[in-house]
Design a protein around this motif. Sequence first.
Motif, PDB file in Angstrom:
ATOM      1  N   VAL A  91       0.956  -1.130   0.079  1.00 14.68           N
ATOM      2  CA  VAL A  91      -0.148  -0.194   0.024  1.00 14.68           C
ATOM      3  C   VAL A  91       1.130   1.087  -0.058  1.00 14.68           C
ATOM      4  CG1 VAL A  91      -1.888   1.086   1.384  1.00 14.68           C
ATOM      5  CG2 VAL A  91      -1.829  -1.290   1.362  1.00 14.68           C
ATOM      6  N   ILE A  92       0.609   2.014  -0.898  1.00  9.41           N
ATOM      7  CA  ILE A  92       1.732   3.212  -1.093  1.00  9.41           C
ATOM      8  C   ILE A  92       0.882   4.441  -1.145  1.00  9.41           C
ATOM      9  CG2 ILE A  92       3.286   4.425  -2.961  1.00  9.41           C
ATOM     10  CD1 ILE A  92       4.299   1.847  -3.851  1.00  9.41           C
ATOM     11  N   VAL A  93       1.351   5.572  -0.038  1.00  8.47           N
ATOM     12  CA  VAL A  93       0.547   6.841   0.225  1.00  8.47           C
ATOM     13  C   VAL A  93       1.518   7.935  -0.301  1.00  8.47           C
ATOM     14  CG1 VAL A  93      -0.576   8.065   1.809  1.00  8.47           C
ATOM     15  CG2 VAL A  93      -0.697   5.583   1.827  1.00  8.47           C
ATOM     16  N   ARG A  94       1.050   8.753  -1.042  1.00  8.31           N
ATOM     17  CA  ARG A  94       2.025   9.798  -1.333  1.00  8.31           C
ATOM     18  C   ARG A  94       1.228  11.248  -1.113  1.00  8.31           C
ATOM     19  NH1 ARG A  94       5.144   7.342  -5.697  1.00  8.31           N
ATOM     20  NH2 ARG A  94       4.263   5.628  -6.359  1.00  8.31           N
ATOM     21  N   ASN A  95       2.331  12.148  -0.649  1.00  9.03           N
ATOM     22  CA  ASN A  95       1.865  13.591  -0.565  1.00  9.03           C
ATOM     23  C   ASN A  95       2.482  14.337  -1.607  1.00  9.03           C
ATOM     24  OD1 ASN A  95       0.583  13.067   2.122  1.00  9.03           O
ATOM     25  ND2 ASN A  95       2.523  12.463   2.656  1.00  9.03           N
ATOM     26  N   ALA A  97       4.917  14.259  -5.317  1.00 12.64           N
ATOM     27  CA  ALA A  97       5.265  13.425  -6.497  1.00 12.64           C
ATOM     28  C   ALA A  97       6.720  12.925  -6.522  1.00 12.64           C
ATOM     29  CB  ALA A  97       4.755  14.038  -7.658  1.00 12.64           C
ATOM     30  N   ALA A  98       6.978  11.801  -6.800  1.00 18.86           N
ATOM     31  CA  ALA A  98       8.381  11.483  -6.739  1.00 18.86           C
ATOM     32  C   ALA A  98       8.200   9.863  -7.206  1.00 18.86           C
ATOM     33  CB  ALA A  98       8.914  11.272  -5.530  1.00 18.86           C
ATOM     34  N   GLY A  99       9.362   9.396  -7.644  1.00 18.97           N
ATOM     35  CA  GLY A  99       9.599   8.213  -7.907  1.00 18.97           C
ATOM     36  C   GLY A  99       8.704   7.631  -9.196  1.00 18.97           C
ATOM     37  N   SER A 100       8.179   6.513  -8.920  1.00 17.94           N
ATOM     38  CA  SER A 100       7.323   5.780  -9.976  1.00 17.94           C
ATOM     39  C   SER A 100       5.902   6.527 -10.426  1.00 17.94           C
ATOM     40  CB  SER A 100       6.707   4.342  -9.766  1.00 17.94           C
ATOM     41  OG  SER A 100       5.849   4.526  -8.668  1.00 17.94           O
ATOM     42  N   LEU A 101       5.511   7.289  -9.582  1.00 19.66           N
ATOM     43  CA  LEU A 101       4.400   8.118  -9.878  1.00 19.66           C
ATOM     44  C   LEU A 101       4.925   9.381 -10.982  1.00 19.66           C
ATOM     45  CD1 LEU A 101       1.061   8.642  -9.108  1.00 19.66           C
ATOM     46  CD2 LEU A 101       1.943  10.491  -8.039  1.00 19.66           C
ATOM     47  N   CYS A 102       5.864   9.894 -10.744  1.00 17.16           N
ATOM     48  CA  CYS A 102       6.526  10.870 -11.757  1.00 17.16           C
ATOM     49  C   CYS A 102       6.376  10.318 -13.160  1.00 17.16           C
ATOM     50  CB  CYS A 102       7.757  11.457 -11.453  1.00 17.16           C
ATOM     51  SG  CYS A 102       7.665  12.395 -10.040  1.00 17.16           S
ATOM     52  N   ASN A 128       7.192  -8.267 -11.021  1.00 12.19           N
ATOM     53  CA  ASN A 128       7.683  -6.734 -10.696  1.00 12.19           C
ATOM     54  C   ASN A 128       6.466  -5.698  -9.873  1.00 12.19           C
ATOM     55  OD1 ASN A 128       9.895  -5.133 -11.136  1.00 12.19           O
ATOM     56  ND2 ASN A 128       9.737  -5.688 -13.145  1.00 12.19           N
ATOM     57  N   ASP A 129       5.941  -6.616  -8.951  1.00  8.45           N
ATOM     58  CA  ASP A 129       5.037  -5.830  -8.185  1.00  8.45           C
ATOM     59  C   ASP A 129       4.148  -4.892  -8.798  1.00  8.45           C
ATOM     60  OD1 ASP A 129       6.247  -7.261  -6.116  1.00  8.45           O
ATOM     61  OD2 ASP A 129       7.227  -5.668  -5.398  1.00  8.45           O
ATOM     62  N   PRO A 130       3.087  -5.511  -9.795  1.00  5.95           N
ATOM     63  CA  PRO A 130       2.266  -4.552 -10.491  1.00  5.95           C
ATOM     64  C   PRO A 130       1.251  -3.726  -9.859  1.00  5.95           C
ATOM     65  CG  PRO A 130       1.670  -6.569 -10.924  1.00  5.95           C
ATOM     66  CD  PRO A 130       2.958  -6.686 -10.014  1.00  5.95           C
ATOM     67  N   ILE A 174       7.389  12.183   2.085  1.00  7.61           N
ATOM     68  CA  ILE A 174       6.834  12.353   0.536  1.00  7.61           C
ATOM     69  C   ILE A 174       6.053  11.301   0.273  1.00  7.61           C
ATOM     70  CG2 ILE A 174       7.981  12.646  -1.730  1.00  7.61           C
ATOM     71  CD1 ILE A 174       8.683  15.013   0.256  1.00  7.61           C
ATOM     72  N   ASP A 175       6.457  10.235   0.610  1.00  6.41           N
ATOM     73  CA  ASP A 175       5.543   8.914   0.088  1.00  6.41           C
ATOM     74  C   ASP A 175       6.179   7.985   1.280  1.00  6.41           C
ATOM     75  OD1 ASP A 175       7.791   7.898  -1.176  1.00  6.41           O
ATOM     76  OD2 ASP A 175       7.289   8.805  -3.148  1.00  6.41           O
ATOM     77  N   PHE A 176       5.477   6.676   1.079  1.00  8.96           N
ATOM     78  CA  PHE A 176       5.820   5.632   1.831  1.00  8.96           C
ATOM     79  C   PHE A 176       4.883   4.257   1.421  1.00  8.96           C
ATOM     80  CE2 PHE A 176       2.167   5.413   4.686  1.00  8.96           C
ATOM     81  CZ  PHE A 176       1.682   6.622   4.823  1.00  8.96           C
TER      82      PHE A 176
HETATM   83  N1  UDP Z   1       8.599   1.407  -1.981  1.00 12.72           N
HETATM   84  C1  UDP Z   1       8.808   0.370  -1.019  1.00 12.72           C
HETATM   85  N2  UDP Z   1       9.073  -1.070  -1.574  1.00 12.72           N
HETATM   86  C2  UDP Z   1       8.787  -1.262  -2.912  1.00 12.72           C
HETATM   87  C3  UDP Z   1       8.251  -0.280  -3.691  1.00 12.72           C
HETATM   88  C4  UDP Z   1       8.126   1.089  -3.042  1.00 12.72           C
HETATM   89  O1  UDP Z   1       9.293   0.287   0.129  1.00 12.72           O
HETATM   90  O2  UDP Z   1       8.812  -2.305  -3.286  1.00 12.72           O
HETATM   91  C5  UDP Z   1       8.196   2.740  -1.296  1.00 12.72           C
HETATM   92  C6  UDP Z   1       9.584   3.627  -1.795  1.00 12.72           C
HETATM   93  O3  UDP Z   1      10.676   3.701  -1.044  1.00 12.72           O
HETATM   94  C7  UDP Z   1       8.748   4.883  -1.870  1.00 12.72           C
HETATM   95  C8  UDP Z   1       7.476   4.545  -1.986  1.00 12.72           C
HETATM   96  O4  UDP Z   1       7.326   3.288  -1.585  1.00 12.72           O
HETATM   97  O5  UDP Z   1       8.958   5.579  -0.602  1.00 12.72           O
HETATM   98  C9  UDP Z   1       6.914   4.959  -3.289  1.00 12.72           C
HETATM   99  O6  UDP Z   1       7.620   4.131  -4.423  1.00 12.72           O
HETATM  100  P1  UDP Z   1       7.672   4.161  -5.964  1.00 12.72           P
HETATM  101  O7  UDP Z   1       6.289   3.574  -6.266  1.00 12.72           O
HETATM  102  O8  UDP Z   1       7.905   5.875  -6.279  1.00 12.72           O
HETATM  103  O9  UDP Z   1       8.621   3.233  -6.570  1.00 12.72           O
HETATM  104  P2  UDP Z   1      10.186   3.317  -6.664  1.00 12.72           P
HETATM  105  O10 UDP Z   1      10.347   4.773  -7.045  1.00 12.72           O
HETATM  106  O11 UDP Z   1      10.699   2.865  -5.658  1.00 12.72           O
HETATM  107  O12 UDP Z   1      10.060   2.340  -7.823  1.00 12.72           O
END
Ligand code: UDP
Length: 234
Positions: A91-95, A97-102, A128-130, A174-176
């Motif tokens: 479960v990913i929560v974001r405040n 934008a960073a990482g995969s959301l960008c 790959n954790d879709p 930022i997110d977690f």
């Molecule tokens: N994250 C994680 N484990 C994962 C994927 C993501 O702990 O398998 C965390 C990551 O550290 C970040 C948030 O979830 O704080 C969002 O990650 P994102 O989807 O942006 O993926 P990433 O950039 O890590 O591929």
Amino acid sequence: MEKRKKIYEGKAKILYETDNPDLLIQYFKDDATAFNAAKKGTINQKGIMNNKISSKIFEYLESKGIPTHYEKMLNEREMLVKRVQIIPIEVIVRNIAAGSLCKLLGLEEGLKLACPTLEYCYKEDKLNDPMINEYHIRALKLAKDEDIETIKKYAFKINDLMKEFFKSLSIDLIDFKLEFGKFKGKVILADEISPDTCRLWEVGTGKKLDKDRFRRDLGNIEEAYQEVLARVTR
Ligand code: UDP
């Protein structure tokens, strides 16, 4: 507490049985992986720092009414936890934008989202954790509807609590990523909460105090984790 058989070894942690069938020992390793283990390395002392940071955050969340698997810290690398049936969803929560959301939405890193977002990913390394949605969760019977509702409620509450907690340490959350499990029929927070699983930026400087330093080879990784630990335990 007697440590018995190893029952699971993941990328960053190992789980051991104990003499109590309801309790496990969660051992934190120094191994670090990114991009679904395509990038591997170690971060010196990471296991110790993440065990301590995670323990503090679980204690804080428990004190605010969030049920977690945390029982106590046993030593520098080991945490005693409740034995849960892990729900195979990240479960990913974001405040911000960073990482995969960008990448997904073509956003600039650092864009403030108008409201927090929540995403689910199916915990399945070979895929790959879709990202999935609630219909997939139902269709694959990954969790019951009432458990999904509980997870959502907890995830946003945890976001509010952790945002405030980190803000008081001059860190922006930022997110977690969270993982939940079932214990005696109830949903509880499991796994870990650490700079491996959160993006944490220093207020003012924007300095990254999390695993992005490893992912992107920014250097001073251990120092960044130590900085988080120092603030969380001060
Ligand atoms: N994250 C994680 N484990 C994962 C994927 C993501 O702990 O398998 C965390 C990551 O550290 C970040 C948030 O979830 O704080 C969002 O990650 P994102 O989807 O942006 O993926 P990433 O950039 O890590 O591929």
